[in-house]
Design an enzyme around this catalytic site. Structure first.
Site, short mmCIF file in Angstrom:
data_model
loop_
_atom_site.label_atom_id
_atom_site.label_comp_id
_atom_site.label_asym_id
_atom_site.label_seq_id
_atom_site.Cartn_x
_atom_site.Cartn_y
_atom_site.Cartn_z
CB THR A 102 -0.94 0.01 1.23
OG1 THR A 102 -1.81 -1.12 1.15
CG2 THR A 102 -1.75 1.28 1.30
CB SER A 136 -2.72 -0.93 -2.20
OG SER A 136 -2.64 0.46 -2.02
CG HIS A 184 30.22 -41.59 -10.90
ND1 HIS A 184 29.35 -41.59 -9.84
CD2 HIS A 184 29.65 -42.36 -11.87
CE1 HIS A 184 28.30 -42.34 -10.14
NE2 HIS A 184 28.45 -42.81 -11.38
CB SER A 314 46.91 -14.67 -7.21
OG SER A 314 47.51 -14.65 -5.94
CB SER A 315 46.67 -9.96 -4.17
OG SER A 315 46.53 -10.88 -3.09
CE LYS A 320 45.77 -19.64 -8.38
NZ LYS A 320 44.34 -19.45 -8.66
CG ASN A 322 41.92 -17.31 -10.25
OD1 ASN A 322 42.73 -18.23 -10.35
ND2 ASN A 322 41.97 -16.43 -9.27
CD GLU A 327 36.41 -18.25 -9.63
OE1 GLU A 327 37.29 -19.11 -9.42
OE2 GLU A 327 36.59 -17.03 -9.46
#
Length: 462
Positions: A102, A136, A184, A314-315, A320, A322, A327
């Site tokens: 409302t 409403s 699997h 990567s820091s 590297k 990713n 993700e």
């Protein structure tokens, strides 16, 4: 708020002071003060839907002879500026508000009335004029359906088409790349990379089909039911005229709900739509995780593909990179699944003639649609299109896959096949080399029976 910084307005409960630059009135201000909960206002698409509904309502009321033409035109002009996003800052009410929404409906009524009054040069009343033939209790369910339908129709479905097209092209490009299948997470019979990718495309196409079917019910609007579904204080033709006007303006086939009582009392269609969004999220999560596994490495993982390098990974570890897009997509999927749980619980909160968690249904449903739309486009443009295939790694694993011996079962039997597979794995040799030693099959027969490309076509090898 000091008197100098605001202006006085009033409603049936008395006077209130609102900011001097606010277009809203007393009821909106009460809600702002009553619900300082999350700081999250109603979504842009929902505010746009409010504007569209008020535009259509004014048009319907004018056609029915209930609202003078000049007043209706002023309301419609004002409502369209709201729909276009020109006054989003004038919609500050928290999503965690009164369950009927409302407060948001009155927020729209007050803002549009102020704007329409300026256009007309005389007072337009938020309840008597802007909210004419409405409650409403039917406006907010209508806006839930309207905003979600338009978001799915205009944004999500085209994004799914784009993703499907990209996957189809990638499947065609890789139709001859034979790789080790996995069940699997263990080596299994060969497939082509194209077959694997085409399975993803099929998932996306089925998601489109499910959502398209859901739109048949989501596009049915509760407008005209007013307070409890009976249509009290509304012209009998009002709801259908609103749906017709909205259909003409948006190009989407909106209709009045066959049962206005259902339209107010429950949010089953929104729950259904959320469920289909959850299915899409599950599909995208599967695709994202497959991409992450296939991209894993570059040395110690599967390393079948290389996703586009978009940013340092990567820091602390130089070089590297990713799989950031898969993700991000996986996180979107988790959020959508959580949103679905909220919408499911909210859908249960219909007591008698009204659901009382409408704002939270709207917020979560529209967020799910928006982030899935963007995730699909990112996945298509920044992951699928640009990944490259590492055929050297693929072939190395394929040649040594002991499960290829499955193709020999019809010829040498399961037990003999198991012995060959175990020996090949233990010695680190190709199945063909071990089978040459342990069976009477010729090199020509082994080449034919163990041809990985032929094995991707199925059937019995003879």
């Amino acid at each position: 708020m000091s008197e100098k910084s605001g202006r006085k307005v009033s409603d049936s409960m008395g006077e209130m002071q609102v900011p001097s630059d606010a277009l809203w009135g007393a009821q909106t201000q009460r809600a702002v003060e009553n619900f300082p909960i999350s700081g999250l206002p109603m979504p842009r698409r929902f505010v746009a839907a409010l504007g569209l509904v008020k535009w259509a309502a004014a048009g319907a009321n004018a056609e029915l002879g209930l609202l003078k033409t000049d007043r209706a035109v002023a309301i419609q002009k004002a409502a369209l500026t709201v729909a276009a996003g020109q006054h989003d800052r004038q919609f500050p009410i928290d999503i965690f508000q009164t369950g009927s929404g409302t407060s948001s409906n009155m927020n729209a009524n007050e803002v549009i009335a102020t704007l329409a009054s300026e256009i007309l040069g005389k007072e337009v009343h938020p309840n008597d004029d802007v909210n004419m033939c409405q409650s409403s209790n039917d406006v907010i369910p209508t806006c839930v359906h309207l905003s979600a339908t338009l978001a799915i129709h205009d944004e999500l479905l085209p994004a799914l088409v784009q993703l499907s097209d990209v996957l189809a092209r990638k499947a065609e490009e890789t139709k001859d790349v034979v790789k080790t299948g996995r069940t699997h997470l263990m080596d299994a019979m060969p497939v082509t990379l194209g077959q694997e990718i085409d399975a993803w495309r099929s998932q996306i196409d089925h998601a489109s089909d499910r959502l398209t079917d859901t739109l048949k019910r989501l596009s049915a609007l509760a407008q005209g039911g007013t307070a409890v579904g009976t249509g009290i204080n509304a012209h009998p033709k009002f709801g259908k005229k609103v749906a017709t006007l909205l259909a003409e303006r948006t190009g989407v086939e909106f209709s009045q709900a066959s049962s206005l009582f259902e339209g107010l009392a429950c949010q089953d269609s929104a729950v259904e739509a959320s469920g289909q969004l959850k299915v899409l999220a599950v599909s995208l999560s599967k695709i994202a995780n497959d991409l992450r596994w296939m991209n894993s490495g570059p040395l110690a993982g599967i390393g079948e593909i290389e996703l586009p390098a978009l940013q340092p990974g990567s820091s602390i570890m130089p070089g590297k990179v990713n799989p950031v897009i898969p993700e991000a997509v996986a996180m979107v999927c988790a959020q959508v699944i959580g949103n679905d749980a909220t919408i499911t619980l909210a859908g249960q909160s219909g007591n008698f003639q009204l659901n009382v968690m409408l704002p939270v249904v709207a917020y979560n449903l529209l967020q799910s649609i928006e982030i899935l739309t963007n995730a699909c486009r990112c996945l298509a443009d920044k992951a699928i299109v640009g990944f490259t295939v590492n055929e050297k790694n693929i072939n190395r694993a394929l040649d040594r896959n002991p499960i290829l011996v499955t193709a020999l079962n019809p010829v040498i039997g399961y037990e003999k096949g198991a012995a060959v597979a175990k020996a090949a794995y233990k010695k680190g040799l190709a199945v063909k080399d071990v089978a040459r030693e342990m069976t009477d099959l010729s090199d020509k027969e082994l080449d034919r029976l163990l041809d990985p490309a032929a094995l991707t076509k199925g059937g019995i090898q003879h």
